[in-house]
Design a protein around this motif. Structure first.
Motif, PDB file in Angstrom:
ATOM      1  N   PRO A   1      19.711 -44.704   7.671  1.00 52.27           N
ATOM      2  CA  PRO A   1      20.198 -44.295   8.990  1.00 52.27           C
ATOM      3  C   PRO A   1      20.145 -42.778   9.165  1.00 52.27           C
ATOM      4  N   PHE A   2      19.675 -42.358  10.343  1.00 53.76           N
ATOM      5  CA  PHE A   2      19.572 -40.943  10.721  1.00 53.76           C
ATOM      6  C   PHE A   2      18.521 -40.187   9.897  1.00 53.76           C
ATOM      7  N   ARG A   3      17.782 -40.889   9.048  1.00 52.12           N
ATOM      8  CA  ARG A   3      16.635 -40.326   8.305  1.00 52.12           C
ATOM      9  C   ARG A   3      16.960 -39.029   7.577  1.00 52.12           C
ATOM     10  N   PRO A   4      17.982 -38.983   6.710  1.00 51.45           N
ATOM     11  CA  PRO A   4      18.241 -37.750   5.939  1.00 51.45           C
ATOM     12  C   PRO A   4      17.092 -37.503   4.952  1.00 51.45           C
ATOM     13  N   GLY A   5      16.707 -36.255   4.833  1.00 47.31           N
ATOM     14  CA  GLY A   5      15.629 -35.905   3.907  1.00 47.31           C
ATOM     15  C   GLY A   5      14.282 -36.433   4.323  1.00 47.31           C
ATOM     16  N   LYS A   6      14.053 -36.622   5.620  1.00 51.65           N
ATOM     17  CA  LYS A   6      12.785 -37.154   6.103  1.00 51.65           C
ATOM     18  C   LYS A   6      11.628 -36.251   5.680  1.00 51.65           C
ATOM     19  N   GLY A   7      10.567 -36.875   5.177  1.00 47.22           N
ATOM     20  CA  GLY A   7       9.408 -36.125   4.705  1.00 47.22           C
ATOM     21  C   GLY A   7       9.554 -35.585   3.308  1.00 47.22           C
ATOM     22  N   LYS A   8      10.720 -35.792   2.706  1.00 49.72           N
ATOM     23  CA  LYS A   8      10.959 -35.291   1.356  1.00 49.72           C
ATOM     24  C   LYS A   8      11.553 -36.409   0.501  1.00 49.72           C
ATOM     25  N   PHE A   9      12.613 -36.080  -0.228  1.00 53.00           N
ATOM     26  CA  PHE A   9      13.215 -37.030  -1.153  1.00 53.00           C
ATOM     27  C   PHE A   9      13.794 -38.240  -0.431  1.00 53.00           C
ATOM     28  N   GLY A  10      14.235 -38.052   0.813  1.00 48.08           N
ATOM     29  CA  GLY A  10      14.839 -39.153   1.546  1.00 48.08           C
ATOM     30  C   GLY A  10      13.899 -40.304   1.812  1.00 48.08           C
ATOM     31  N   ASP A  11      12.579 -40.048   1.810  1.00 47.76           N
ATOM     32  CA  ASP A  11      11.616 -41.123   2.060  1.00 47.76           C
ATOM     33  C   ASP A  11      11.521 -42.104   0.896  1.00 47.76           C
ATOM     34  N   LEU A  12      12.065 -41.748  -0.249  1.00 47.95           N
ATOM     35  CA  LEU A  12      12.040 -42.656  -1.397  1.00 47.95           C
ATOM     36  C   LEU A  12      13.104 -43.748  -1.282  1.00 47.95           C
ATOM     37  N   PHE A  13      14.049 -43.590  -0.376  1.00 48.66           N
ATOM     38  CA  PHE A  13      15.124 -44.566  -0.205  1.00 48.66           C
ATOM     39  C   PHE A  13      14.846 -45.456   0.995  1.00 48.66           C
ATOM     40  N   LYS A  14      15.225 -46.721   0.870  1.00 52.01           N
ATOM     41  CA  LYS A  14      15.113 -47.684   1.957  1.00 52.01           C
ATOM     42  C   LYS A  14      16.381 -48.525   2.013  1.00 52.01           C
ATOM     43  N   THR A  15      16.804 -48.856   3.216  1.00 58.03           N
ATOM     44  CA  THR A  15      17.848 -49.868   3.331  1.00 58.03           C
ATOM     45  C   THR A  15      17.209 -51.238   3.169  1.00 58.03           C
ATOM     46  N   HIS A  16      17.978 -52.191   2.689  1.00 60.78           N
ATOM     47  CA  HIS A  16      17.415 -53.472   2.237  1.00 60.78           C
ATOM     48  C   HIS A  16      18.290 -54.617   2.742  1.00 60.78           C
ATOM     49  N   PHE A  17      17.712 -55.500   3.553  1.00 61.18           N
ATOM     50  CA  PHE A  17      18.375 -56.721   3.999  1.00 61.18           C
ATOM     51  C   PHE A  17      17.563 -57.903   3.492  1.00 61.18           C
ATOM     52  N   PHE A  18      18.215 -58.913   2.948  1.00 58.98           N
ATOM     53  CA  PHE A  18      17.456 -59.999   2.333  1.00 58.98           C
ATOM     54  C   PHE A  18      18.214 -61.320   2.397  1.00 58.98           C
ATOM     55  N   VAL A  19      17.417 -62.386   2.300  1.00 56.52           N
ATOM     56  CA  VAL A  19      17.909 -63.747   2.088  1.00 56.52           C
ATOM     57  C   VAL A  19      17.020 -64.350   1.016  1.00 56.52           C
ATOM     58  N   ASN A  20      17.614 -64.919  -0.042  1.00 57.27           N
ATOM     59  CA  ASN A  20      16.785 -65.585  -1.055  1.00 57.27           C
ATOM     60  C   ASN A  20      17.394 -66.933  -1.433  1.00 57.27           C
ATOM     61  N   ALA A  21      16.507 -67.833  -1.797  1.00 58.64           N
ATOM     62  CA  ALA A  21      16.911 -69.190  -2.157  1.00 58.64           C
ATOM     63  C   ALA A  21      16.001 -69.694  -3.253  1.00 58.64           C
ATOM     64  N   GLY A  22      16.493 -70.641  -4.045  1.00 61.21           N
ATOM     65  CA  GLY A  22      15.677 -71.192  -5.111  1.00 61.21           C
ATOM     66  C   GLY A  22      16.394 -72.291  -5.864  1.00 61.21           C
ATOM     67  N   ASN A  23      15.689 -72.868  -6.810  1.00 59.44           N
ATOM     68  CA  ASN A  23      16.255 -73.930  -7.622  1.00 59.44           C
ATOM     69  C   ASN A  23      15.389 -74.105  -8.864  1.00 59.44           C
ATOM     70  N   LEU A  24      15.952 -74.686  -9.882  1.00 57.44           N
ATOM     71  CA  LEU A  24      15.184 -75.063 -11.062  1.00 57.44           C
ATOM     72  C   LEU A  24      15.823 -76.283 -11.706  1.00 57.44           C
ATOM     73  N   GLY A  25      14.995 -77.006 -12.425  1.00 54.92           N
ATOM     74  CA  GLY A  25      15.488 -78.213 -13.077  1.00 54.92           C
ATOM     75  C   GLY A  25      14.391 -78.870 -13.877  1.00 54.92           C
ATOM     76  N   ASN A  26      14.769 -79.845 -14.694  1.00 57.22           N
ATOM     77  CA  ASN A  26      13.802 -80.594 -15.486  1.00 57.22           C
ATOM     78  C   ASN A  26      13.127 -81.655 -14.629  1.00 57.22           C
ATOM     79  N   VAL A  27      11.941 -82.044 -15.046  1.00 61.03           N
ATOM     80  CA  VAL A  27      11.116 -82.951 -14.262  1.00 61.03           C
ATOM     81  C   VAL A  27      10.900 -84.251 -15.018  1.00 61.03           C
ATOM     82  N   ASP A  28      11.098 -85.347 -14.320  1.00 60.12           N
ATOM     83  CA  ASP A  28      10.763 -86.664 -14.855  1.00 60.12           C
ATOM     84  C   ASP A  28       9.386 -87.027 -14.312  1.00 60.12           C
ATOM     85  N   PHE A  29       8.377 -86.942 -15.164  1.00 56.22           N
ATOM     86  CA  PHE A  29       7.015 -87.175 -14.700  1.00 56.22           C
ATOM     87  C   PHE A  29       6.742 -88.649 -14.408  1.00 56.22           C
TER      88      PHE A  29
END
Length: 465
Positions: A376-404
């Protein structure tokens, strides 16, 4: 592209039309604005000189500079020279290459000479480095011999100490094939010891491997054979019996093929492009470990307005034993959970557990959607501030054994008993080497036995999903 010098012919020679020089021009002509059309400026390459060679073989150099002799225009000559420079550096022949283009000394019409000033590597080099792997940092001691036999070969000896009680030795040899830096043969001998407290065991691997990497018009292929002697031990008295019964020695001989297409503009935090990678592994070419394994990853990145990036990632895998009398070792199974895979859970926190020890499973799937935007407000734009990003995410998954014998029921369970979470945080891109995430995560669906980790979660590594 290095330093490229172009010297115009003297005023005594026929002056190509449109070239501006400062040699004995009338004052009124000096004031005129002149332009050079390099696309149409004819050249005839009279000589190519490579200065600074000591142990690099002539046949390797000739193959890279020979195309320059066919250049017809100055623009084509510059591009071919730059291409040769990049190719020789990628092959590991030289530490640095500087290009100088000049008119030929015999004053032939349109004649040019090209000089490559090269700096070779020292015969023996090395140092102490720090590196980052998936949620682990390490200190590397390395001795290397670049351009070992004069055709881009590389040999290195490494000793690595990690922050999570990991350490290992390795000796690696790599040789480019057909003067192609993307096609090479490699071999390694190694010993590695690691501890896995989430599963209650430690393991020492000693082995050798040979691999061949080559490109095709579709992507890059890697074929590898690995033979490894593994020693698995219980980590403590609290290790569950399900893990203890797998302790002991095993000998694994496997053949693995990896195929990848990578059009991303950056491997750590891309803004555009896609990654498609699949691997197949067959273990059972000798030894007492037998299984077939398939897994893959897909990632797509799309740039949105206001320097925002939308990313979708998918991954999945399945495996089965080839010996009905034996089960798959915990060393080979899939695991899920942690800041690099399924955020909002502990490392290896999803799936089957026995007395707090993650046992892994024979199949998994994982999906994630991310939005990266500037701070927000782009602090350090064009310099060190460009290395940072805000991050919004949704993740889902599952694992288990398989009966072939009943795949439909197994896949239904994987689809319905899923885990998912969402959150937001900050990402720091550490060059093209690694990235750091600090997120606040809210797990929304948890299964019995899972080790959830709501709240602030920290992750550092190379491959995030």
């Amino acid at each position: 592209m290095g330093t490229v010098h172009a010297k115009a012919p003297s005023t005594a020679d026929p002056q190509p039309k449109g070239i501006k020089t400062s040699q004995s021009w009338p004052a009124e002509r000096k004031k005129e604005e002149m332009f050079v059309n390099f696309d149409k400026l004819p050249v005839r390459v009279q000589r190519v000189v490579v200065d600074g060679l000591t142990r690099t073989k002539d046949d390797t150099i000739i193959k890279e500079i020979k195309p320059l002799l066919a250049a017809k225009t100055f623009d084509e000559l510059v591009q071919l020279s730059y291409k040769a420079k990049v190719k020789m550096e990628r092959l590991g022949l030289f530490k640095n290459v500087v290009i100088a283009i000049d008119v030929s000394k015999d004053k032939r019409e349109n004649g040019y000479e090209v000089l490559f000033e090269v700096q070779e590597f020292r015969r023996v080099d090395g140092g102490i480095y720090t590196s980052i792997s998936n949620n682990d940092g390490s200190l590397d001691f390395q001795v290397k011999m670049p351009n070992m036999f004069g055709r881009g070969e590389r040999f290195s000896l490494d000793y690595t100490v990690g922050t999570k009680k990991t350490h290992g030795y390795s000796a690696y040899f790599k040789k480019p094939l057909n003067n192609n830096p993307d096609m090479f043969f490699g071999s390694t001998a190694f010993q590695f010891h690691g501890e896995y407290p989430w599963s209650g065991y430690k393991q020492t691997d000693r082995g050798i491997a040979f691999d061949l990497t080559f490109p095709t018009f579709l992507g890059s292929h890697n074929l590898q054979w690995e033979g490894v002697w593994r020693e698995l031990k219980a980590l403590s008295r609290e290790t569950s019996f399900s893990v203890r019964e797998q302790a002991g020695h095993s000998l694994k001989s496997s053949l693995k093929h990896t195929f990848s297409i990578d059009t991303r503009d950056d491997p750590i935090l891309p803004t555009t492009g896609a990654l498609w990678q699949t691997s197949q592994e067959y273990a059972g070419l000798g030894g007492n470990v037998e299984f077939a394994k398939q897994d893959g990853t897909f990632q797509w990145n799309f740039s949105l307005p206001f320097s925002t990036i939308f990313q979708v990632s998918l991954a999945g895998g399945i495996m089965r034993t080839l010996d009905p009398r034996a089960s798959i070792s915990i060393s080979d199974k899939f695991f899920l959970g942690g800041p690099l895979t399924l955020r909002g859970f502990n490392m290896r926190g999803c799936g089957p557990h026995s007395h707090e020890n993650a046992l892994g499973a024979e199949s998994y799937w994982l999906a994630a959607a991310h939005i990266y935007s500037p701070l927000p407000f782009r602090p350090g734009k064009g310099k060190f501030g460009d290395l940072f990003k805000t991050h919004f995410f949704v993740n889902a998954g599952n694992l288990g054994n398989v009966d072939f014998n009943n795949l439909t029921h197994s896949f239904q369970n994987l689809a319905t008993s899923l885990r998912w979470s969402y959150g937001l945080g900050v990402v720091l891109c550490m060059g093209r080497n690694a990235r750091l995430e600090l997120n606040y995560v809210i797990p929304m669906r948890i299964q019995k036995g899972d080790k959830a980790n709501p709240g602030i979660q920290f992750g550092i590594g190379i491959q995030f999903l």
